[in-house]
Design an enzyme around this catalytic site. Structure first.
Site, PDB file in Angstrom:
ATOM      1  N   HIS A   1     -18.517 -13.106 -60.276  1.00 23.14           N
ATOM      2  CA  HIS A   1     -18.116 -12.837 -58.894  1.00 23.14           C
ATOM      3  C   HIS A   1     -16.656 -13.179 -58.646  1.00 23.14           C
ATOM      4  CE1 HIS A   1     -21.318 -10.978 -56.815  1.00 23.14           C
ATOM      5  NE2 HIS A   1     -22.172 -11.720 -57.504  1.00 23.14           N
TER       6      HIS A   1
ATOM      7  N   ASP B   1     -25.740  -3.135 -61.492  1.00 19.52           N
ATOM      8  CA  ASP B   1     -27.174  -3.391 -61.616  1.00 19.52           C
ATOM      9  C   ASP B   1     -27.875  -2.292 -62.416  1.00 19.52           C
ATOM     10  OD1 ASP B   1     -27.826  -5.889 -60.421  1.00 19.52           O
ATOM     11  OD2 ASP B   1     -27.207  -5.055 -58.506  1.00 19.52           O
TER      12      ASP B   1
ATOM     13  N   GLU C   1     -29.531   1.856 -58.061  1.00 21.23           N
ATOM     14  CA  GLU C   1     -29.165   0.802 -59.005  1.00 21.23           C
ATOM     15  C   GLU C   1     -30.376   0.260 -59.745  1.00 21.23           C
ATOM     16  OE1 GLU C   1     -27.125  -2.404 -56.961  1.00 21.23           O
ATOM     17  OE2 GLU C   1     -28.490  -2.325 -55.264  1.00 21.23           O
TER      18      GLU C   1
ATOM     19  N   CYS D   1     -20.341   2.957 -56.732  1.00 26.13           N
ATOM     20  CA  CYS D   1     -19.610   1.786 -56.256  1.00 26.13           C
ATOM     21  C   CYS D   1     -19.711   0.598 -57.213  1.00 26.13           C
ATOM     22  CB  CYS D   1     -20.068   1.389 -54.854  1.00 26.13           C
ATOM     23  SG  CYS D   1     -21.810   0.983 -54.769  1.00 26.13           S
TER      24      CYS D   1
HETATM   25  C1  PEP Z   1     -23.826  -2.686 -58.340  1.00 28.40           C
HETATM   26  O1  PEP Z   1     -24.877  -3.262 -58.647  1.00 28.40           O
HETATM   27  O2  PEP Z   1     -23.240  -1.872 -59.070  1.00 28.40           O
HETATM   28  C2  PEP Z   1     -23.184  -2.980 -57.045  1.00 28.40           C
HETATM   29  C3  PEP Z   1     -22.121  -2.315 -56.658  1.00 28.40           C
HETATM   30  O3  PEP Z   1     -23.710  -3.997 -56.310  1.00 28.40           O
HETATM   31  P1  PEP Z   1     -23.417  -5.559 -56.591  1.00 28.40           P
HETATM   32  O4  PEP Z   1     -22.390  -5.662 -57.670  1.00 28.40           O
HETATM   33  O5  PEP Z   1     -22.972  -6.115 -55.294  1.00 28.40           O
HETATM   34  O6  PEP Z   1     -24.786  -6.026 -57.011  1.00 28.40           O
HETATM   35 MG    MG Z   2     -26.040  -4.257 -57.111  1.00 27.53          MG
END
Ligand code: PEP
Ligand code: MG
Length: 566
Positions: free
Chosen positions: A191, A451, A427, A498
């Site tokens: 993160h 994910d 995802e 995304c």
């Molecule tokens: C993903 O899983 O690709 C996503 C954009 O969500 P996060 O990274 O917030 O789980």
């Molecule tokens: Mg995700």
């Protein structure tokens, strides 16, 4: 002085020069001396004056929190002062000092005993253990004279060095002041790395223990492209780091060389991400990770606070689309005050939409109210709402029922509102398989490759042992993406991406060829991806995608990609 260089993983293609500031959340103690060498009276006095010092610090922090966050959140500091003044605790410390321990060890031992007691209790009482730990660490820091660095108030040009940075640590960094950060641990998808990219901060993670050799106050260059940290840089290294990028930033929307528009948006988490995203030329927001509104505080943001945050995001991108994802917690995103269950496999447990339709239904309702009100505001036409971690059609329908019921309540309350565009993240493998059915219930899909890759490949994201498997270059991941896009063809449903894959400029041509309409990424690579779109034609991109989809190994996929860039 000659320069020294350390290597890690660069997470942003940016460089920065600045002054090293070590951030250590916990004070560390040496082993205690022999009891007979300890002067108990002097230690009791040290303890008393440390309590005064800690009390003054807590009061100042309380005031600042009340001002910046809110009175309710600031109240936690009242509890801290109570612990500081609790006679049972101070008697405990004094008696440990009487037994021959120096004050800092006496504090640690006494507080740890109380922490253990609180941890053995139920619910709210158990949460107090964290407050006790906080007071313990503060007292120890005051006693051993190690100041905790205030991440929200760093001098201009600081380069933060840390063992690790949590999401709430990183959220405090002000990109206007911080020149970059470097951590001992961490990888590309941690993160801290994602934050660095959305704040457009130069950052290198996973440098290892060698980072401890860099002293506070040293001059350092953080090179996020090469993944290096240079201490006492010579003029050449410093100038190279201060030099600009090779691609121009454009605020204009882009299309391929043969005229197909591709929307290039930014992923954001906090208010601080909005300006860098706009400055780097994003067309809008393709993923607003609203869980970051819930972090780094003691209670959830209320409806009005959320409403304001969504309005601010809409205002930052006049005319651009703003996709707000509903709360996605669980998995690797815990929020302490929400009392999440202990799960053996949290990534396969109660996370994302599963919580919003279950134990967090109240929070979901509040969030939907704020979103529908924002959709009814002046710029509300730009707003889209997106659900995380969908794996069944029923979840989507149930969420829509919740949305309708919130709309009916707002109507009854006489509030102005509108129904926003509605979409889901793809995802999970289930969602990719169900895409032909889900198209009937949504306006758009956004593929979350972070994910999706983890679940398609059964390889935990962030686990470096299986990083090669959980990689978005794996043919199975590409085929899941293609299956999703294919389900939208001939419908009005648009499809974006995304996950971090969308921000890799080496893959832009492939993603255009796979049929994506929108790519949303950490702000930092927006200029490079925009440039890459203009350099390709849909015909070339499709041919590339076809070759990549025919590959049966990751090595073959990489081979197809390097062939074209040669
Ligand atoms: C993903 O899983 O690709 C996503 C954009 O969500 P996060 O990274 O917030 O789980
Ligand atoms: Mg995700």
């Amino acid at each position: 002085m000659t320069e020294r260089r350390l290597s890690g993983v660069g997470v942003t293609p940016l460089s920065g020069v600045g002054t090293a500031v070590w951030y250590a959340p916990d004070a560390e103690l040496d082993a205690p001396p022999e009891p007979e060498t300890v002067d108990a009276d002097a230690e009791r006095e040290r303890f008393e004056s440390a309590r005064d010092g800690a009390r003054a610090e807590i009061r100042a922090e309380r005031e600042r929190t009340a001002e910046r966050v809110g009175e309710a959140e600031a109240e936690v500091f009242d509890a801290h002062v109570q612990f500081l003044d609790d006679p049972q605790i101070s008697d405990g410390v004094e008696s440990e000092i009487g037994d021959g321990l120096p004050a800092e060890h006496a504090v640690t031992r006494t507080f740890d005993r109380f922490v253990e007691q609180f941890e053995g209790m139920e619910g709210r009482m158990a949460e107090r253990a964290d407050d006790l730990r906080d007071v313990r660490d503060r007292l120890v820091r005051v006693l051993i004279g190690s100041d905790r660095v205030d991440l929200a108030d760093l001098p201009d040009g600081s380069v933060v060095l840390a063992e690790r940075l949590t999401p709430s640590d990183t959220a405090q960094l002000d990109p206007e002041r911080v020149a970059g950060f470097v951590t001992v641990t961490g990888g590309r998808t941690s993160h801290a790395a994602i934050f660095a990219r959305s704040l457009a901060l130069p950052a290198v993670v996973g440098v290892g223990e060698g980072l401890h050799d860099i002293e506070d106050g040293s001059e350092v260059v953080v090179d996020g492209t090469e993944g290096t940290v240079t201490v006492d840089p010579d003029a050449e290294t410093r100038d190279a780091a201060a030099g600009g990028e090779d691609v121009e930033i454009t605020a204009e929307s882009v299309e391929t060389a043969d005229g197909t528009p591709i929307e290039i948006a930014a992923n954001v988490g906090t208010r601080a991400d909005l300006a860098p995203a706009a400055e780097r030329g994003a067309d809008g927001i393709g993923l607003f990770r609203t869980e970051f509104l819930f972090l780094d505080r003691q209670s959830p943001p209320d409806e009005d606070e959320q409403y304001e945050a969504y309005l601010e995001a809409l205002e930052a991108f006049p005319g651009g689309r703003v996709v707000v994802r509903t709360l996605d917690i669980g998995g690797d995103k815990p929020i302490e005050y929400l009392d999440l269950p202990e799960e053996e496999n949290p990534f396969l447990g109660e996370r994302g939409i599963r919580r919003s339709l279950g134990p967090d239904a109240d929070l979901f309702e509040t969030q939907l109210r704020a979103l529908l009100r924002a959709a009814g505001s002046e710029n509300g036409g730009q707003l889209s709402v997106m659900l995380p971690l969908v794996s069944t059609v029923e979840e989507v329908r149930e969420a829509q029922e919740a949305l309708k019921s919130v709309a009916a309540d707002l109507e009854d309350d006489g509030e102005s509102y509108a129904i926003p565009e509605f979409g889901v993240m793809i995802e999970t493998p289930a969602a990719a398989f169900l895409a032909p059915d889900l198209v009937d219930d949504v306006d758009f899909f956004s593929i979350g490759t972070n994910d999706l890759a983890q679940y398609v490949m059964a390889a935990e994201r962030g686990n470096s042992r299986v990083a090669d498997l959980g990689d978005y270059h794996q043919p199975a991941v590409l085929r899941a993406i293609r299956a999703t896009v294919e389900a939208t063809e001939g419908t009005d449903v648009w499809v974006g991406m995304c996950g971090e894959m969308a921000g890799d400029p080496d893959l832009t041509e492939l993603l255009v060829g796979l049929g994506l309409d929108e790519l949303s990424m950490s702000a930092v690579t927006v200029p490079q991806v925009k440039h890459a779109v203009t350099e390709t034609t849909v015909a070339d991109a499709r041919a590339l995608a076809e070759r990549a989809l025919a590959a049966s190994t990751k090595a073959e996929v990489l081979g197809v990609l390097t062939e074209t860039t040669r």
